[in-house]
Design a protein around this motif. Structure first.
Motif, mmCIF file in Angstrom:
data_model
loop_
_atom_site.group_PDB
_atom_site.id
_atom_site.type_symbol
_atom_site.label_atom_id
_atom_site.label_comp_id
_atom_site.label_asym_id
_atom_site.label_seq_id
_atom_site.Cartn_x
_atom_site.Cartn_y
_atom_site.Cartn_z
ATOM 1 N N LEU A 180 2.704 1.497 -3.489
ATOM 2 C CA LEU A 180 1.269 1.368 -3.265
ATOM 3 C C LEU A 180 0.550 2.675 -3.566
ATOM 4 N N SER A 181 1.193 3.783 -3.202
ATOM 5 C CA SER A 181 0.584 5.086 -3.430
ATOM 6 C C SER A 181 0.406 5.377 -4.921
ATOM 7 N N ALA A 182 1.329 4.853 -5.727
ATOM 8 C CA ALA A 182 1.298 5.141 -7.164
ATOM 9 C C ALA A 182 0.321 4.268 -7.934
ATOM 10 N N SER A 183 -0.203 3.224 -7.291
ATOM 11 C CA SER A 183 -1.035 2.273 -8.032
ATOM 12 C C SER A 183 -2.248 1.841 -7.217
ATOM 13 N N PRO A 184 -3.448 2.225 -7.629
ATOM 14 C CA PRO A 184 -4.653 1.751 -6.925
ATOM 15 C C PRO A 184 -4.755 0.228 -6.914
ATOM 16 N N GLU A 185 -4.311 -0.409 -7.985
ATOM 17 C CA GLU A 185 -4.365 -1.878 -8.037
ATOM 18 C C GLU A 185 -3.421 -2.478 -6.993
ATOM 19 N N ALA A 186 -2.220 -1.898 -6.814
ATOM 20 C CA ALA A 186 -1.248 -2.447 -5.865
ATOM 21 C C ALA A 186 -1.699 -2.291 -4.426
ATOM 22 N N ARG A 187 -2.388 -1.200 -4.104
ATOM 23 C CA ARG A 187 -2.788 -0.987 -2.711
ATOM 24 C C ARG A 187 -4.138 -1.612 -2.360
ATOM 25 N N ALA A 188 -4.721 -2.315 -3.304
ATOM 26 C CA ALA A 188 -5.982 -2.990 -3.030
ATOM 27 C C ALA A 188 -5.739 -4.147 -2.071
ATOM 28 N N PRO A 189 -6.563 -4.283 -1.032
ATOM 29 C CA PRO A 189 -6.403 -5.428 -0.118
ATOM 30 C C PRO A 189 -6.762 -6.728 -0.815
ATOM 31 N N LEU A 190 -6.221 -7.820 -0.313
ATOM 32 C CA LEU A 190 -6.508 -9.123 -0.906
ATOM 33 C C LEU A 190 -7.974 -9.492 -0.774
ATOM 34 N N SER A 191 -8.624 -9.014 0.274
ATOM 35 C CA SER A 191 -10.061 -9.267 0.446
ATOM 36 C C SER A 191 -10.590 -8.261 1.456
ATOM 37 N N PRO A 192 -11.895 -8.148 1.603
ATOM 38 C CA PRO A 192 -12.441 -7.231 2.616
ATOM 39 C C PRO A 192 -12.030 -7.574 4.036
ATOM 40 N N THR A 193 -11.617 -8.831 4.279
ATOM 41 C CA THR A 193 -11.224 -9.237 5.637
ATOM 42 C C THR A 193 -9.726 -9.461 5.778
ATOM 43 N N CYS A 194 -8.963 -9.204 4.727
ATOM 44 C CA CYS A 194 -7.502 -9.373 4.777
ATOM 45 C C CYS A 194 -6.863 -8.094 4.258
ATOM 46 N N ALA A 195 -6.211 -7.357 5.164
ATOM 47 C CA ALA A 195 -5.692 -6.028 4.824
ATOM 48 C C ALA A 195 -4.419 -6.060 3.995
ATOM 49 N N VAL A 196 -3.718 -7.186 3.968
ATOM 50 C CA VAL A 196 -2.493 -7.275 3.166
ATOM 51 C C VAL A 196 -2.843 -6.990 1.707
ATOM 52 N N THR A 197 -1.982 -6.231 1.050
ATOM 53 C CA THR A 197 -2.299 -5.724 -0.284
ATOM 54 C C THR A 197 -1.675 -6.546 -1.406
ATOM 55 N N VAL A 198 -2.208 -6.336 -2.590
ATOM 56 C CA VAL A 198 -1.649 -6.935 -3.793
ATOM 57 C C VAL A 198 -0.185 -6.545 -3.945
ATOM 58 N N GLY A 199 0.138 -5.294 -3.668
ATOM 59 C CA GLY A 199 1.518 -4.822 -3.801
ATOM 60 C C GLY A 199 2.474 -5.522 -2.861
ATOM 61 N N GLU A 200 2.024 -5.889 -1.663
ATOM 62 C CA GLU A 200 2.881 -6.604 -0.722
ATOM 63 C C GLU A 200 3.193 -8.009 -1.224
ATOM 64 N N VAL A 201 2.204 -8.648 -1.840
ATOM 65 C CA VAL A 201 2.443 -9.970 -2.424
ATOM 66 C C VAL A 201 3.463 -9.860 -3.550
ATOM 67 N N ARG A 202 3.260 -8.883 -4.407
ATOM 68 C CA ARG A 202 4.178 -8.698 -5.537
ATOM 69 C C ARG A 202 5.595 -8.367 -5.033
ATOM 70 N N HIS A 203 5.688 -7.546 -4.004
ATOM 71 C CA HIS A 203 6.986 -7.195 -3.414
ATOM 72 C C HIS A 203 7.682 -8.445 -2.874
ATOM 73 N N ALA A 204 6.935 -9.329 -2.224
ATOM 74 C CA ALA A 204 7.526 -10.539 -1.668
ATOM 75 C C ALA A 204 8.121 -11.417 -2.764
ATOM 76 N N VAL A 205 7.462 -11.479 -3.924
ATOM 77 C CA VAL A 205 7.966 -12.287 -5.032
ATOM 78 C C VAL A 205 9.177 -11.631 -5.674
ATOM 79 N N ARG A 206 9.085 -10.350 -5.932
ATOM 80 C CA ARG A 206 10.137 -9.666 -6.685
ATOM 81 C C ARG A 206 11.370 -9.359 -5.855
ATOM 82 N N GLU A 207 11.180 -9.066 -4.571
ATOM 83 C CA GLU A 207 12.280 -8.561 -3.748
ATOM 84 C C GLU A 207 12.663 -9.452 -2.576
#
Length: 545
Positions: A458-485
């Motif tokens: 997340l630290s290496a990518s602004p896109e990955a650490r972006a929250p899914l929405s202003p009211t949902c703190a879970v990030t794009v990177g967490e979604v991608r991590h769940a799929v890949r890992e």
């Protein structure tokens, strides 16, 4: 962890676990830790069945004192301690308040004696870990009427003469807990796959030698060979036994009870879970993350395990009970963010409202069937211990000398944390400025010691650490991590179980759409597939008219 179906067919396993709920997950981990070769499959996602429905409480079984079962009381307390030790970032102490004033809750001095006996019988079992001061559970204490009402402002003051405070455990994220057991086994060489359904038995003469399975995503059929099959399929277990071996079909009672817990916006200002009674039953409202969980209701279930549906009359009756138990909580259907629901084994011969009193482990050699063990669990708290007994039976069938069970003391993946509070503080303080301290704090509580690799991504990518929405703190990177890992293949896998985005209520259209876009990119979904995934997820939150 990848979904590798070829690995399921490449060899014969010592054990195949059918069912990826909490009981199957701990059996899978136990067998692997003892040195058996193990595989696990589930017809849905890991933990998507009954284990998804939970009041999140890891309790010491104080209620069993009413029956005089002191052995069971100590078993509950041991298991509470075990879970707090092996996953300390996911299971933390929670204070409870029980009012005294007659009826189901009794006189305050009787309650004091009742809980004093519980404290005495569970002495030495009230610390999660010897180095973690925050995990040590204080003894119960008697409360005055004023203090009870201050801590439990939702009950009727006219029915309160005092109360009792005691401590149990609460899961911040139960889905991560049993998923961590599966992850721990896979990291030691075991094989797991979701969306694979057992359809019948492979036979070696009269013995069960594995299963025929269907990949529920593609329809492909194949075989998995195993010396022993452990049927831990929850409400599907009785029917599965009928397909695996005729003589085992009647071993598990098929009657089911529908259990529900409501997730609501929190009406509590403090940190205590509070109790109240209605229709002779005890209900609790417990603070959980930023919301509250109300539970638990039980209703008759007339259909099969695949016919679990919410009924408006059942929800309305549950809400009426909650309003009677907590008059200062004017709960309405519109306040319900999510209904956690699942099917549990009902007591044989009862009315379908009473749960079975004990989990069952059946070695089917008693039925002259070798290669099959069945497990039907009742309570989340004792799942690890029941799984241990099931693996004992498996080991006896396999006939190998193995190491003793160590799941009560071996940390799960991410759980090797001596002092959780210090660990979370350090995680928040170690940020390099790219990701907020609150994000690192949440990652540490969710992933434990495994958070650092994800935080680095997340630290290496602004896109990955972006929250899914202003009211949902879970990030794009967490979604991608769940799929890949983490073998997440459906939108509900990610939003309901791998992350905290949707397990406490609808995360909102913007967050759902953002998560679906990420998964579509990872899994090459078509627009039609995206629409189906969103529609299926929406059904989880939809309440009946």
């Amino acid at each position: 962890m990848q979904r590798d179906l070829a690995a399921l067919t490449a060899r014969e396993f010592d054990l195949l676990v059918v069912g990826g709920g909490v009981y199957g997950a701990f059996a899978f981990w136990d067998a692997t830790l003892r040195g058996l070769s193990a595989a696990l499959i589930d017809r849905g996602d890991i933990g998507s069945g009954t284990s998804f429905n939970s009041a999140k409480t890891i309790h010491s079984g104080v209620r069993v004192l009413q029956s005089g079962n002191l052995v069971l009381l100590r078993r509950f307390a041991r298991e509470r301690r075990a879970l707090m030790r092996i996953a300390p970032h996911l299971v933390r102490p929670l204070p409870f308040v029980l009012p005294a004033g007659g009826g189901i809750t009794g006189h305050r001095l009787l309650l004091r004696a009742y809980f004093a006996l519980s404290d005495r019988l569970t002495r030495g079992m009230n610390d999660g870990g010897p180095e973690d001061p925050a995990s040590r559970l204080p003894p119960s204490r008697l409360l005055s009427r004023d203090e009870c009402l201050r801590l439990n402002p939702l009950i009727d003051p006219g029915r309160v003469a005092g109360g009792i405070e005691w401590f149990d455990g609460q899961m911040r994220n139960g889905d991560r807990l049993h998923f961590s057991a599966v992850t721990s086994a896979v990291e030691r060489g075991a094989v797991a796959a979701n969306y694979v359904e057992a359809d019948g038995a492979l036979r070696r003469g009269e013995d069960v030698a594995g299963v025929h399975v269907i990949d529920r995503l593609t329809g492909d059929r194949f075989e998995i060979r195993a010396r022993v099959v452990l049927n831990a399929a929850g409400p599907w277990a009785p029917g599965l036994n009928g397909r695996l071996a005729d003589g085992a079909s009647g071993a598990l009672h098929p009657r089911l009870s529908k259990a529900m817990n409501l997730v609501i916006g929190s009406p509590l200002r403090g940190t205590h879970a509070v109790a109240g009674s209605a229709r002779g039953r005890l209900f609790f409202v417990a603070p959980w993350r930023e919301v509250a969980i109300v539970g638990t209701s039980h209703d008759r279930h007339a259909g099969g395990p695949g016919a679990l549906a919410l009924e408006r009359t059942e929800i309305d009756r549950f809400i009426d009970d909650v309003r009677e138990a907590f008059p200062a909580l004017p709960l309405r259907i519109d306040d319900v963010r999510l209904v956690h629901r699942g099917l549990l084994p009902a007591a044989p011969g009862g009315d379908g409202l009473q749960l079975a009193t004990a989990s069952a482990v059946i070695d089917h050699r008693r039925d002259a069937i070798h290669g099959l063990v069945s497990l039907l669990g009742v309570r989340y708290t004792t799942a690890r211990e029941t799984a241990e007994r099931a693996v004992d039976a498996v080991v006896d069938q396999v006939g190998r000398t193995v190491e003793p069970c160590r799941t009560a003391t071996t940390p799960l993946a991410g759980g090797d944390i001596p002092d959780v509070d210090a660990f979370v503080r350090d995680a928040a303080a170690e940020g390099e400025g790219a990701e907020p301290a609150e994000l690192r704090r949440r990652l540490a509580r969710t992933y434990g010691t495994r958070y650092e690799a994800l935080a680095a991504e997340l630290s290496a990518s602004p896109e990955a650490r972006a929250p899914l929405s202003p009211t949902c703190a879970v990030t794009v990177g967490e979604v991608r991590h769940a799929v890949r890992e983490e073998m997440a293949l459906r939108l509900s896998d990610v939003l309901l179980r791998r992350t905290e985005a949707g397990s406490a209520g609808d995360p909102g259209d913007e967050a759902v759409a953002a998560a679906a876009r990420v998964m579509a990119g990872e899994l090459a979904w078509t627009p039609a597939q995206v629409e189906r995934e969103v529609t299926d997820l929406r059904r989880v939150y939809q309440l009946p008219d």
